[in-house]
Design an enzyme around this catalytic site. Structure first.
Site, PDB file in Angstrom:
ATOM      1  N   LYS A  99       0.877  -1.166   0.000  1.00  0.00           N
ATOM      2  CA  LYS A  99       0.000   0.000   0.000  1.00  0.00           C
ATOM      3  C   LYS A  99       0.914   1.215   0.000  1.00  0.00           C
ATOM      4  CE  LYS A  99      -3.029   2.915   2.460  1.00  0.00           C
ATOM      5  NZ  LYS A  99      -3.305   3.467   3.800  1.00  0.00           N
ATOM      6  N   GLY A 160      -7.887   9.915   9.020  1.00  0.00           N
ATOM      7  CA  GLY A 160      -8.198  10.064  10.430  1.00  0.00           C
ATOM      8  C   GLY A 160      -9.244  11.110  10.763  1.00  0.00           C
ATOM      9  N   ALA A 186      -9.344   6.032   3.761  1.00  0.00           N
ATOM     10  CA  ALA A 186      -9.250   7.240   4.587  1.00  0.00           C
ATOM     11  C   ALA A 186     -10.560   8.012   4.607  1.00  0.00           C
ATOM     12  CB  ALA A 186      -8.124   8.161   4.134  1.00  0.00           C
ATOM     13  N   GLY A 187     -10.923   8.465   5.798  1.00  0.00           N
ATOM     14  CA  GLY A 187     -12.063   9.348   5.957  1.00  0.00           C
ATOM     15  C   GLY A 187     -13.310   8.719   6.519  1.00  0.00           C
ATOM     16  N   ASN A 208      -9.137   2.262   9.423  1.00  0.00           N
ATOM     17  CA  ASN A 208      -8.295   2.144  10.615  1.00  0.00           C
ATOM     18  C   ASN A 208      -8.848   2.998  11.761  1.00  0.00           C
ATOM     19  OD1 ASN A 208      -4.686   2.414  11.277  1.00  0.00           O
ATOM     20  ND2 ASN A 208      -6.342   1.815  12.575  1.00  0.00           N
ATOM     21  N   THR A 209      -8.731   4.320  11.631  1.00  0.00           N
ATOM     22  CA  THR A 209      -9.051   5.209  12.752  1.00  0.00           C
ATOM     23  C   THR A 209     -10.497   5.099  13.209  1.00  0.00           C
ATOM     24  OG1 THR A 209      -7.389   6.747  11.897  1.00  0.00           O
ATOM     25  CG2 THR A 209      -8.888   7.586  13.570  1.00  0.00           C
TER      26      THR A 209
END
Length: 256
Positions: A99, A160, A186-187, A208-209
């Site tokens: 990635k 994040g 992301a987001g 993830n976040t």
């Protein structure tokens, strides 16, 4: 419902991919991965020790025989750094998949798309299966594809941020033109964001976040699993058309 995702001859059983940053410890990370049903786990080569198997590392808790480990170049701000860490991961026997992140700004973590394009072309020629993290620009997505990317990973919002899919129309344009899989990266902030990404037609979502930052990460991981499955099924089912005026759900014919 068997609905595997195939990329460069590799089959992925889950369309939810999981990041491994920001958790309290490796034990929590392992519980989250299990609850998510994911079979792809991303690991930052710079931040997590996965190349030295003599000391404790994430691979002691997440079995590489069960999960596909996707090394990433998070924290790399130059082409040279991204190339070095990609090669390090492959030389350590972690994976040929990468990635790819080349970050252009420390505050927003937006990608340096020029550097990303250069690194993608170099790594693709070296035989890597490249998953580049990019912005939601359809032109850059096409150029990354032309450079040899195995998939493109446009952001839904800044890394994040938890803001969700800020520009679904650009994502739709990317999807219409792409000849390779498209994964939102992301987001995502909550399960409905993941469902929206899948309903748009994205092939997978990397999160993830939104999970690590939840009050109960394990429960959120399970919620994301169901959201991705639901969004994918809704996309395949085909949503009804939007109408300006009401349309009765019961027919008028045969009324008393």
């Amino acid at each position: 419902m068997k609905d595997t995702l195939a990329i460069r001859g590799i089959e992925f059983s889950s369309r939810l991919w999981i990041g491994t940053g920001k958790y309290r410890d490796f034990e929590e990370t392992a519980k989250v991965v299990e609850a998510s049903g994911a079979d792809v786990v991303t690991v930052a080569v710079r931040r997590v020790n996965i190349t030295d198997r003599k000391s404790e590392n994430l691979l002691d808790f997440i079995d590489p025989k069960r999960y596909k480990i996707l090394p990433n170049t998070a924290g790399c701000y130059s082409v040279e750094d991204a190339l070095r860490y990609s090669r390090l991961a492959r030389e350590a026997g972690v994976s040929d998949m990468i990635k790819l992140e080349v970050i252009g700004d420390e505050r927003t973590l937006f990608p340096d798309t020029i550097g990303l394009l250069q690194a993608t072309e170099i790594l693709a020629k070296e035989g890597f299966i490249v998953f580049p993290y990019t912005n939601d620009d359809p032109i850059m997505a096409r150029r990354l594809e032309d450079a040899g990317a195995a998939a493109v990973m446009p952001l839904g919002a800044p890394i994040g941020s938890g803001l969700g899919i800020r520009n679904p129309y650009n994502i739709k344009i990317i999807l219409e033109a792409a000849k390779v899989p498209v994964l939102v990266d992301a987001g995502v902030g909550t399960a409905s964001d993941a469902a929206i990404a899948m309903e748009l037609g994205c092939d997978a979502v990397l999160i993830n976040t939104a999970i690590a930052g939840a009050k109960d990460p394990v429960a959120m991981a399970e919620a994301m699993k169901h959201a991705v499955l639901s969004g994918r099924l809704a996309y395949k089912a085909g949503r009804m058309g939007k109408k300006l005026y009401a349309s009765a759900s019961s027919p008028f014919e045969g009324m008393l």
